[in-house]
Design an enzyme around this catalytic site. Structure first.
Site, PDB file in Angstrom:
ATOM      1  N   ARG A  64     -19.758 -35.317  24.120  1.00  0.00           N
ATOM      2  CA  ARG A  64     -19.381 -34.052  23.459  1.00  0.00           C
ATOM      3  C   ARG A  64     -18.118 -33.472  24.091  1.00  0.00           C
ATOM      4  O   ARG A  64     -17.374 -32.725  23.461  1.00  0.00           O
ATOM      5  CB  ARG A  64     -20.545 -33.059  23.504  1.00  0.00           C
ATOM      6  CG  ARG A  64     -20.227 -31.705  22.905  1.00  0.00           C
ATOM      7  CD  ARG A  64     -21.461 -30.937  22.465  1.00  0.00           C
ATOM      8  NE  ARG A  64     -22.498 -30.910  23.463  1.00  0.00           N
ATOM      9  CZ  ARG A  64     -22.470 -30.182  24.593  1.00  0.00           C
ATOM     10  NH1 ARG A  64     -21.436 -29.412  24.863  1.00  0.00           N
ATOM     11  NH2 ARG A  64     -23.464 -30.220  25.434  1.00  0.00           N
ATOM     12  N   TYR A 117      -9.375 -24.149  -0.471  1.00  0.00           N
ATOM     13  CA  TYR A 117     -10.635 -24.847  -0.732  1.00  0.00           C
ATOM     14  C   TYR A 117     -11.797 -23.840  -0.731  1.00  0.00           C
ATOM     15  O   TYR A 117     -11.854 -22.959   0.133  1.00  0.00           O
ATOM     16  CB  TYR A 117     -10.800 -25.920   0.347  1.00  0.00           C
ATOM     17  CG  TYR A 117     -12.148 -26.546   0.429  1.00  0.00           C
ATOM     18  CD1 TYR A 117     -12.694 -27.217  -0.665  1.00  0.00           C
ATOM     19  CD2 TYR A 117     -12.887 -26.503   1.612  1.00  0.00           C
ATOM     20  CE1 TYR A 117     -13.942 -27.804  -0.572  1.00  0.00           C
ATOM     21  CE2 TYR A 117     -14.128 -27.089   1.704  1.00  0.00           C
ATOM     22  CZ  TYR A 117     -14.658 -27.740   0.600  1.00  0.00           C
ATOM     23  OH  TYR A 117     -15.890 -28.315   0.695  1.00  0.00           O
ATOM     24  N   ASP A 190      -3.785 -26.040   6.530  1.00  0.00           N
ATOM     25  CA  ASP A 190      -4.663 -27.151   6.167  1.00  0.00           C
ATOM     26  C   ASP A 190      -3.781 -28.169   5.429  1.00  0.00           C
ATOM     27  O   ASP A 190      -3.302 -27.912   4.325  1.00  0.00           O
ATOM     28  CB  ASP A 190      -5.805 -26.638   5.272  1.00  0.00           C
ATOM     29  CG  ASP A 190      -6.806 -27.730   4.918  1.00  0.00           C
ATOM     30  OD1 ASP A 190      -6.400 -28.906   4.832  1.00  0.00           O
ATOM     31  OD2 ASP A 190      -7.990 -27.401   4.708  1.00  0.00           O
ATOM     32  N   LYS A 215     -10.887 -37.175   3.796  1.00  0.00           N
ATOM     33  CA  LYS A 215     -10.144 -37.460   2.572  1.00  0.00           C
ATOM     34  C   LYS A 215      -9.126 -38.585   2.812  1.00  0.00           C
ATOM     35  O   LYS A 215      -9.504 -39.709   3.068  1.00  0.00           O
ATOM     36  CB  LYS A 215      -9.459 -36.180   2.092  1.00  0.00           C
ATOM     37  CG  LYS A 215     -10.390 -34.962   2.018  1.00  0.00           C
ATOM     38  CD  LYS A 215     -11.422 -35.134   0.951  1.00  0.00           C
ATOM     39  CE  LYS A 215     -12.263 -33.910   0.667  1.00  0.00           C
ATOM     40  NZ  LYS A 215     -13.040 -33.349   1.758  1.00  0.00           N
TER      41      LYS A 215
HETATM   42  C1  LIG Z   1      -8.506 -28.817   1.681  1.00  0.00           C
HETATM   43  C2  LIG Z   1      -9.847 -29.029   2.313  1.00  0.00           C
HETATM   44  N1  LIG Z   1     -10.063 -28.557   3.554  1.00  0.00           N
HETATM   45  C3  LIG Z   1     -11.258 -28.714   4.166  1.00  0.00           C
HETATM   46  C4  LIG Z   1     -12.302 -29.358   3.528  1.00  0.00           C
HETATM   47  C5  LIG Z   1     -13.631 -29.506   4.235  1.00  0.00           C
HETATM   48  O1  LIG Z   1     -13.713 -30.818   4.696  1.00  0.00           O
HETATM   49  P1  LIG Z   1     -15.091 -31.617   4.942  1.00  0.00           P
HETATM   50  O2  LIG Z   1     -15.696 -31.859   3.613  1.00  0.00           O
HETATM   51  O3  LIG Z   1     -14.619 -32.836   5.653  1.00  0.00           O
HETATM   52  O4  LIG Z   1     -15.949 -30.748   5.790  1.00  0.00           O
HETATM   53  C6  LIG Z   1     -12.114 -29.881   2.247  1.00  0.00           C
HETATM   54  C7  LIG Z   1     -13.232 -30.587   1.559  1.00  0.00           C
HETATM   55  O5  LIG Z   1     -13.189 -30.857   0.396  1.00  0.00           O
HETATM   56  C8  LIG Z   1     -10.853 -29.697   1.622  1.00  0.00           C
HETATM   57  O6  LIG Z   1     -10.635 -30.152   0.379  1.00  0.00           O
END
Ligand SMILES: Cc1ncc(COP(=O)(O)O)c(C=O)c1O
Length: 447
Positions: A64, A117, A190, A215
């Site tokens: 961890r 998101y 992000d 992704k």
């Molecule tokens: C732009 C974006 N940020 C963060 C996330 C969250 O990621 P995770 O699903 O890996 O927790 C997503 C998930 O779809 C996303 O599209």
């Protein structure tokens, strides 16, 4: 591994995605990244154990806190994003949570772009709200004055996405960074949809970058992961009145990364598994090849969709007529990503027919897979948003989102083409603006 050739020339991105960060782990003779599936690590003697718990600790003690497989991936992502440090976590949500909880506490305020998101929005407006952290959504994200008007004396972070989903309403990163910095506040970006291959936000003023590595970084739809990259540029020492908690961590411009790793991530505990880190590393080794191909496919598909009578609009910043094309030329000159949406004139009924008719596209909610994916946001990912919020975001019942894969693009066009042909058969007026679907006769249904 050095980022430069012996000649002194800086290596290209594709070379660096294979070689950056490799080798520093000291594993004997292994060419690929070994998986250290070990919860803890041995201490040679009393002194080594004491050292591993001390302020100068540089070895491993417990996974961890640090793991050699995870470390290697962190080094590679930090190098590719142009940051000083990266922290790998169990999911993108974990990365967003840890990054922002390293900046914000009770009584603090967060400024966000309206296009983010849904999971991040809910985290801020519901979970963070319960911790006493308030969030303000900027009204006009392309207007510096609108950003400036959203700041308060207790604002401690600004959060945006480089390529928002599903409408590709790109963020002018430099504009937002300049406003944030004028207030002494860091910008968190992000960068999930762009990846460091298409866009490196730190080069445009971002201070911290986060990703859902589930992704494009991993790319094969096999793994969840998240990452935080510390740009190492923001002057925390000049802003200690706003971030007094960061004084606990190592001094200098890496204060944020140290605190996020040692105080927040380690204690909250969203640790990635070494196996997932390995899969992520495998994905990153082909990142540029996949994302270039996916962007090229997306542009071809978006161009084809634009010419279809059933389609009223295509939200892809790579299209010359798109409202965000100018920003795409600045921030995404090599490709505009693989996720976009298009709107069918026939509304929800037309969307239902097309989604049910596709054969090659996969109906699912993930993104950034090598396979092409398709979804109807208002009935799935955006179902919790009110009609007013959806209208403000331009997300209507006819809108379909695709994440374009690496297939032969002619096959993707052919698949949507046959879905549109079915739409035409079942709803002959689906190409007429505002048309209600024509109900099928029983004979037609049977056929
Ligand atoms: C732009 C974006 N940020 C963060 C996330 C969250 O990621 P995770 O699903 O890996 O927790 C997503 C998930 O779809 C996303 O599209």
């Amino acid at each position: 591994m050095s980022e430069t050739q012996r000649s002194g020339r800086r290596r290209g991105f594709t070379t660096r995605q294979l070689h950056d960060g490799a080798g520093a782990g000291g594993w004997p003779n292994a060419r690929a990244l070994p998986i250290y599936a070990s919860a803890g690590f041995t201490f040679a003697d009393f002194d080594e154990a004491e050292h591993r718990f001390g302020p100068e600790a540089d070895g491993y003690s417990y996974s961890r806190v640090g793991n050699p497989t995870v470390d290697a991936v962190e080094r590679r992502i930090a190098a590719l994003e142009g940051g000083t440090d990266a922290i790998l976590l169990g999911s993108g949500q974990a990365a967003v949570s840890v990054a922002l909880l390293s900046l914000l506490g009770t009584g603090d305020h967060l400024v966000i772009s309206p296009s983010i998101y849904e999971g991040s929005r809910g985290l801020f407006t519901e979970n963070f709200a319960r911790l006493g952290i308030e969030t303000t959504e900027v009204v006009e994200p392309l207007d510096a004055a609108s950003w400036a008007a959203s700041f308060r004396p207790n604002t401690r972070a600004v959060f945006v996405e480089s390529i928002p989903n599903p409408r590709n309403d790109l963020t002018d990163l430099r504009l937002v960074a300049d406003v944030a910095h004028a207030h002494g506040i860091p910008l968190v970006v992000d960068n999930t949809f762009a990846t460091p291959y298409l866009l490196r936000p730190i080069e445009h003023g971002a201070d911290i970058v986060v990703h859902s590595a589930s992704k494009f970084l991993s790319g094969h739809g096999t793994v969840l992961g998240g990452v935080i990259v510390d740009g190492g540029v923001f002057d925390w020492d000049a802003n200690t009145d706003r971030y007094p908690h960061l004084l606990e961590s190592a001094p200098g411009r890496t204060r944020f990364g140290g605190f996020a790793r040692n105080s927040v991530a380690m204690r909250l505990g969203p640790t990635p598994s070494p196996f997932n880190a390995f899969l992520l590393d495998q994905g990153i080794e082909t990142l540029s090849l996949r994302v270039q191909r996916q962007s090229d496919n997306a542009l071809a598909l978006a161009t084809w969709l634009e010419g279809r009578p059933e389609v009223s609009s295509v939200d892809y910043s790579g299209l010359p007529g798109n409202a965000y094309h100018r920003l795409a030329e600045t921030y995404l000159p090599h490709g505009q990503g693989a996720v976009f949406s298009f709107t069918l004139r026939g509304g929800r009924a037309a969307a239902r027919t097309v989604i049910d008719a596709v054969d090659l596209f996969t109906r699912m909610t993930n993104l950034g897979d090598v396979r092409s994916l398709i979804i109807h946001p208002t009935s799935t990912t955006h179902v919790q948003r009110t009609p007013e919020q959806l209208a403000a975001a331009g997300i209507t019942d006819g809108l379909i989102r695709v994440s374009v894969g690496i297939e032969d693009v002619d096959d993707l066009i052919d698949d949507l083409g046959q879905a549109f042909a079915r739409l035409e058969r079942e709803q002959p007026n689906a190409h007429v603006a505002g048309a209600e679907p024509t109900p099928l006769s029983l004979e037609e249904v049977a056929a």
